[in-house]
Design a protein around this motif. Structure first.
Motif, PDB file in Angstrom:
ATOM      1  N   LEU A 141      29.550  81.247  12.139  1.00 58.66           N
ATOM      2  CA  LEU A 141      28.355  81.432  12.315  1.00 58.66           C
ATOM      3  C   LEU A 141      27.802  81.414  13.726  1.00 58.66           C
ATOM      4  O   LEU A 141      26.883  82.217  14.189  1.00 58.66           O
ATOM      5  N   LEU A 142      28.240  80.561  14.412  1.00 54.59           N
ATOM      6  CA  LEU A 142      28.069  80.353  16.089  1.00 54.59           C
ATOM      7  C   LEU A 142      28.460  81.592  16.821  1.00 54.59           C
ATOM      8  O   LEU A 142      28.003  82.288  17.306  1.00 54.59           O
ATOM      9  N   ILE A 143      29.817  82.102  16.302  1.00 57.14           N
ATOM     10  CA  ILE A 143      30.325  83.330  16.879  1.00 57.14           C
ATOM     11  C   ILE A 143      29.849  84.522  16.528  1.00 57.14           C
ATOM     12  O   ILE A 143      29.485  85.503  17.352  1.00 57.14           O
ATOM     13  N   LEU A 144      29.258  84.603  15.178  1.00 64.51           N
ATOM     14  CA  LEU A 144      28.541  85.644  14.682  1.00 64.51           C
ATOM     15  C   LEU A 144      27.257  85.923  15.403  1.00 64.51           C
ATOM     16  O   LEU A 144      27.009  87.146  15.805  1.00 64.51           O
ATOM     17  N   PHE A 145      26.557  84.938  15.711  1.00 61.13           N
ATOM     18  CA  PHE A 145      25.173  85.107  16.180  1.00 61.13           C
ATOM     19  C   PHE A 145      25.249  84.794  17.599  1.00 61.13           C
ATOM     20  O   PHE A 145      24.334  85.619  18.461  1.00 61.13           O
ATOM     21  N   ALA A 146      26.145  84.323  18.482  1.00 63.83           N
ATOM     22  CA  ALA A 146      26.181  83.944  19.853  1.00 63.83           C
ATOM     23  C   ALA A 146      27.238  84.859  20.587  1.00 63.83           C
ATOM     24  O   ALA A 146      27.359  84.776  21.733  1.00 63.83           O
ATOM     25  N   GLY A 147      28.085  85.467  19.881  1.00 59.77           N
ATOM     26  CA  GLY A 147      29.302  86.162  20.490  1.00 59.77           C
ATOM     27  C   GLY A 147      30.190  85.261  21.257  1.00 59.77           C
ATOM     28  O   GLY A 147      30.590  84.294  20.849  1.00 59.77           O
ATOM     29  N   LYS A 148      30.475  85.744  22.516  1.00 56.88           N
ATOM     30  CA  LYS A 148      31.508  85.229  23.321  1.00 56.88           C
ATOM     31  C   LYS A 148      30.913  83.658  23.684  1.00 56.88           C
ATOM     32  O   LYS A 148      31.521  82.587  23.939  1.00 56.88           O
ATOM     33  N   ASN A 149      29.398  83.766  23.989  1.00 53.29           N
ATOM     34  CA  ASN A 149      28.899  82.403  24.219  1.00 53.29           C
ATOM     35  C   ASN A 149      28.919  81.269  23.104  1.00 53.29           C
ATOM     36  O   ASN A 149      29.213  80.149  23.357  1.00 53.29           O
ATOM     37  N   GLY A 150      29.129  81.781  21.808  1.00 58.61           N
ATOM     38  CA  GLY A 150      29.573  81.008  20.711  1.00 58.61           C
ATOM     39  C   GLY A 150      30.645  80.327  20.621  1.00 58.61           C
ATOM     40  O   GLY A 150      31.224  79.282  20.470  1.00 58.61           O
TER      41      GLY A 150
END
Length: 384
Positions: A141-150
């Protein structure tokens, strides 16, 4: 434009490399407690409960004592596929005791006598698989919504967990100064976590300096008021059990002091990053802005954020003490008595000292951001 893209891409790759390197180093560091005596000559396995015997359980109101006997089908290890009898000891504590039912999965500690299974003690319900699924879902979920920052935030999360487990906890157990160890660990985590937000950028320096001022403020006030409040570190959960386990030399009060600023450091980092990003955005839109105007803009953001951040600390600390507050209310405990109790005063100290730190973060971060970021903008644009 093309060179800027590749520069940004190379910066992200360097950050990923540093994240992998730090994670690998922390995983490789031994704690010194890997061979704890309690688990020597024992085997741990996951087992499914196929049958339960509750005849030895004694019920007294809500409290259960005695023991529960279970038939277990071992799922892994040398005994995989075998059925053995396990025992679940009940101490009469609803907080620690657990009752198994047919079909439950349990973590079992097996000891041997003369090459055969001696006793199999059921430690607790097996939850590791569900914990892994939850963490994977969080990461996705973190990668999905925040991309590289996630993705980079996952490194921050891993490094924080590993630093606490591999460095902070063993250092405390070995008797090193809790306050100095806490400061060193907090400084390291502050710089690393903010680095994974901004990378190699003046904003990393700005936000780190702002957060660290608040942390040092909370540290000093925590030491002073822990002594003035006459708080003993034994108010922390499981602290007495630690002393009775052969660690009487530990300074629990100093550990409590360090827990104050460590616990509040996350909120301070959050506020410093918010202010730094706001100032950076203002300077980007108006490159010729003076450092005083930029700092004033950062301070305005800080004022708005401080109200919610101090409440965040209050909710974070009080959330685990709802039942205690319910007991006080149910018993009709006067508020002045309640606030005077040691464990309540300890929570007040945690919250208020952490809030003091937050208040100092805002002006220092705004000032530092105003000076450094406007200077960097003028330098990049060659404005005198």
């Amino acid at each position: 434009m093309k060179s800027s893209f590749f520069s940004k891409r190379n910066s992200i790759l360097r950050m990923i490399f540093i994240g992998i390197l730090l994670t690998g180093i922390l995983i490789a560091i031994p704690t010194g407690y890997e061979d704890a005596l309690i688990y020597q000559d024992m085997e741990r396995a996951v087992a499914t409960v196929t049958e339960v015997d509750n005849s030895m359980i004694k019920q007294s109101g809500l409290v259960q004592s005695g023991e529960q006997s279970c038939r277990l089908l071992i799922e892994d290890g040398p005994l995989k596929g075998q059925e053995i009898t396990g025992v679940n000891f009940l101490s009469g504590s609803m907080e620690k005791d657990k009752i198994y039912q047919t079909g439950d999965r349990a973590l079992v500690t097996i000891s041997y006598e003369n090459g055969t299974v001696g006793t199999a003690v059921m430690s607790d319900h097996y939850r590791l698989d569900k914990e892994i699924y939850l963490l994977l879902a969080f990461a996705a979920l973190l990668i999905l919504f925040a991309g590289k920052n996630g993705f980079l935030a996952i490194f921050s999360f891993l490094i924080t967990v590993l630093t606490i487990w591999k460095i902070l906890v063993p250092s405390y157990l070995k008797g090193y100064s809790p306050v100095w160890v806490g400061i060193a660990v907090t400084v390291f985590l502050t710089v690393v976590i903010i680095f994974f937000v901004y990378g190699f950028d003046p904003r990393t320096v700005t936000a780190s300096l702002g957060a660290l001022l608040g942390i040092f403020t909370a540290c000093i006030l925590g030491i002073i008021f822990t002594d003035l409040f006459k708080i003993n570190g034994a108010v922390m959960p499981s602290s007495e059990s630690l002393l009775y386990s052969g660690y009487q030399h530990l300074d629990l009060t100093a550990i409590f002091m360090s827990s104050i600023f460590i616990g509040a450091s996350g909120a301070m980092m959050d506020l410093s990053v918010d202010i730094t990003s706001a100032v950076c955005e203002v300077v980007e839109k108006k490159p010729d802005i003076s450092w005083r105007e930029a700092a004033r803009s950062g301070m305005n953001v800080g004022r708005a954020a401080m109200g919610t951040m101090t409440t965040t600390l209050l909710l974070a600390y009080s959330g685990g003490y709802v039942t205690l507050l319910m007991v006080f209310m149910a018993q009709g405990t006067p508020v002045d008595h309640m606030l005077n109790y040691k464990y309540v005063a300890a929570e007040v100290l945690d919250t208020v000292v952490g809030s003091f730190g937050l208040v100092t973060v805002a002006p220092f971060t705004a000032l530092t951001a105003g000076i450094l970021i406007t200077w960097q903008a003028r330098k990049n644009r060659k404005i005198p």
